[in-house]
Design an enzyme around this catalytic site. Structure first.
Site, PDB file in Angstrom:
ATOM      1  N   SER A  54      43.014  49.077  54.212  1.00  0.00           N
ATOM      2  CA  SER A  54      42.500  47.847  53.889  1.00  0.00           C
ATOM      3  C   SER A  54      42.937  47.312  52.297  1.00  0.00           C
ATOM      4  O   SER A  54      43.617  46.124  52.271  1.00  0.00           O
ATOM      5  CB  SER A  54      40.984  47.729  54.057  1.00  0.00           C
ATOM      6  OG  SER A  54      40.447  46.290  53.811  1.00  0.00           O
ATOM      7  N   ARG A 102      34.377  37.534  49.216  1.00  0.00           N
ATOM      8  CA  ARG A 102      33.089  37.110  49.081  1.00  0.00           C
ATOM      9  C   ARG A 102      32.321  38.419  49.462  1.00  0.00           C
ATOM     10  O   ARG A 102      32.461  39.227  50.015  1.00  0.00           O
ATOM     11  CB  ARG A 102      32.724  36.201  50.181  1.00  0.00           C
ATOM     12  CG  ARG A 102      33.415  34.690  49.537  1.00  0.00           C
ATOM     13  CD  ARG A 102      33.034  33.696  50.437  1.00  0.00           C
ATOM     14  NE  ARG A 102      33.602  32.266  50.082  1.00  0.00           N
ATOM     15  CZ  ARG A 102      33.081  31.645  49.117  1.00  0.00           C
ATOM     16  NH1 ARG A 102      32.410  31.731  48.510  1.00  0.00           N
ATOM     17  NH2 ARG A 102      34.055  30.225  48.851  1.00  0.00           N
ATOM     18  N   ASP A 141      32.607  53.131  57.402  1.00  0.00           N
ATOM     19  CA  ASP A 141      33.206  52.739  56.278  1.00  0.00           C
ATOM     20  C   ASP A 141      34.011  54.108  55.830  1.00  0.00           C
ATOM     21  O   ASP A 141      33.592  54.578  54.791  1.00  0.00           O
ATOM     22  CB  ASP A 141      32.006  52.345  55.205  1.00  0.00           C
ATOM     23  CG  ASP A 141      32.815  51.888  54.040  1.00  0.00           C
ATOM     24  OD1 ASP A 141      33.993  51.575  53.940  1.00  0.00           O
ATOM     25  OD2 ASP A 141      32.118  51.821  52.918  1.00  0.00           O
ATOM     26  N   LYS A 198      29.622  54.146  46.179  1.00  0.00           N
ATOM     27  CA  LYS A 198      30.009  54.686  47.495  1.00  0.00           C
ATOM     28  C   LYS A 198      30.777  55.963  47.207  1.00  0.00           C
ATOM     29  O   LYS A 198      30.673  56.704  48.346  1.00  0.00           O
ATOM     30  CB  LYS A 198      31.273  53.604  47.666  1.00  0.00           C
ATOM     31  CG  LYS A 198      31.028  52.203  48.388  1.00  0.00           C
ATOM     32  CD  LYS A 198      32.398  51.722  48.680  1.00  0.00           C
ATOM     33  CE  LYS A 198      31.836  50.176  49.425  1.00  0.00           C
ATOM     34  NZ  LYS A 198      32.956  49.573  49.789  1.00  0.00           N
ATOM     35  N   THR A 204      33.408  38.663  43.660  1.00  0.00           N
ATOM     36  CA  THR A 204      33.848  37.941  42.711  1.00  0.00           C
ATOM     37  C   THR A 204      34.249  36.553  42.929  1.00  0.00           C
ATOM     38  O   THR A 204      34.140  35.536  42.139  1.00  0.00           O
ATOM     39  CB  THR A 204      35.430  38.593  42.213  1.00  0.00           C
ATOM     40  OG1 THR A 204      35.170  40.110  42.017  1.00  0.00           O
ATOM     41  CG2 THR A 204      36.300  37.841  41.354  1.00  0.00           C
TER      42      THR A 204
END
Length: 426
Positions: free
Chosen positions: A188, A119, A180, A212, A127
């Protein structure tokens, strides 16, 4: 009842060593992951671990050790098939709902593609949020297996499967802090995909000034990290570097993105061309994992599946199997047009700003809220022409989104040559 003080996690010694610049081994990362899953770490201690391993503080081998430790922290699916396909985009591009087109195309080809998705955390829609407009996505592991066996695919939320729980716990701490790092992102993604039983994986890395990954050299370095870890964990992995200079499709927000997806599946002449083409290229590469398909044939096969209606039929079958929702793809009633302040050509669209406007409008919590783009990169505009529309459910959200758009529309209008110059700078 006897109550005792909890002992401090012994693996914190390894975290302290990492803070001091030492290199950690596989056992260190395994013990840290186990202690985090067993709830022995406070949020402050998890933050210390994230900071210690963030940025460029992990070498390639340490990244491999971290990925393996995260993979082993939870359950792992086994589909008992030699080829289990999957796809992942590293994010940062609004409207990039290629998975909802890739899954029905690849499943219609006959390949197994059980897609568990996230989410939205900082984006206007994930998605799972967009698929939830059409069908149920909160599936139990038993439901997931039954649907995948029946339809050769699914589009479900991954939160109920208990795959790599240590990753979920670290993300809950990393997001508010804005941590990040590339290494943690690689660990991950790959740990999640391996835990989901994937054997063949496509990674989509969009490159653009407001995505990003902003430079091609960053994308190439990231590709090497994915390939290094993937090779050692026995997953067949291919990285595709794609255009991330603007949102994909027209809609930003769950209902608007679902509308775009269904238009492509229905071969609607008004369907967004960029979403259609990117999805076909990614689906084609996945289809080429099939040993019976020759290299270079995948795109044509994917296009045939889409144009013949087989992809739409498969999506409708997935929707029925997961639990069909009452579908209404009309956006929210509160609507505000944002106009061009000058004449020229659209030379840039700020992905981050457009995502922020859509979130302030209410997405993803309000499914019908978001932004509908009417002009894309390179298109000519006249002064006063509509660039995009803001849709919101509630007046307060509507006001916030309008104010942000008034302050910065997210669009840059200039000369056509500037579009090519920006592309050359990547």
């Amino acid at each position: 009842v006897t109550v005792n003080h909890a002992e401090a996690p012994k693996s914190m010694d390894a975290v302290r060593r990492k803070i001091n610049g030492e290199r950690l081994g596989q056992d260190d990362f395994t013990h840290i992951a186990n202690d985090i899953v067993d709830a022995r770490y406070s949020k402050m201690e998890m933050a210390a671990f994230l900071v210690a391993t963030g940025q460029n503080n992990l070498d390639r081998d340490e990244l491999l050790y971290l990925t393996r430790a995260m993979l082993q922290s939870g359950d792992q699916m086994d589909w008992h098939e030699a080829l289990v396909a999957d796809k992942h985009c590293i994010g940062g591009i609004p409207g990039n709902r290629t998975s909802m087109l890739i899954v029905p195309i690849v499943a219609a080809h006959g390949m197994l593609i059980p897609k568990t998705s996230s989410r939205a955390i900082t984006s206007p829609a994930g998605t799972a949020d967009t698929m939830e407009v059409l069908a149920e996505v909160n599936l139990t592991p038993e439901q997931l297996h039954e649907i995948v066996r029946q339809e050769r695919g699914c589009l479900a939320w991954g939160g109920t499967a208990r795959l790599t729980p240590v990753d979920d716990m670290l993300i809950s701490v990393a997001r508010p802090l804005g941590i990040d790092s590339q290494a943690q992102m690689v660990a991950s993604i790959l740990s999640k995909k391996l835990a989901a039983g994937s054997t063949h994986l496509i990674i989509d890395i969009p490159v653009g000034p407001t995505s990003k990954v902003r430079q091609m050299r960053q994308a190439l370095a990231l590709r090497k990290l994915f390939e290094f870890v993937g090779d050692r964990l026995n997953i067949h992995l291919e990285v595709m570097i794609t255009d991330g200079r603007q949102p994909i499709g027209r809609g930003i927000g769950p209902v608007l993105e679902a509308r775009d997806v269904m238009q492509v599946l229905q071969n609607d002449p008004d369907a967004p061309t960029d979403l259609r083409q990117k999805s076909l290229h990614l689906a084609g590469r996945i289809i080429e994992f099939d040993p019976d398909v020759r290299g270079g044939q995948g795109f044509a096969i994917a296009r045939d599946i889409l144009e013949s209606g087989r992809a739409l039929a498969k999506m409708n079958a997935l929707i029925r199997a997961q639990g069909e929702k009452k579908i209404d793809l009309s956006p929210s009633g509160l609507c505000q047009d944002v106009f061009a302040s000058s004449e020229g050509v659209v030379t840039a669209i700020d992905n981050f700003q457009m995502a922020k406007i859509a979130r302030l409008a209410g997405a993803p919590m309000m499914k019908k809220a978001g932004v509908d783009l009417l002009k894309k990169l390179g298109q000519p505009v006249k002064k006063g022409e509509v660039l995009y529309r803001i849709h919101a459910e509630f007046p307060a959200d509507f006001t916030f989104a309008k104010q942000l758009a008034e302050h910065n529309s997210g669009y840059t209008i200039g000369h056509e040559a500037q579009v090519l110059a920006a592309l050359a700078d990547l």
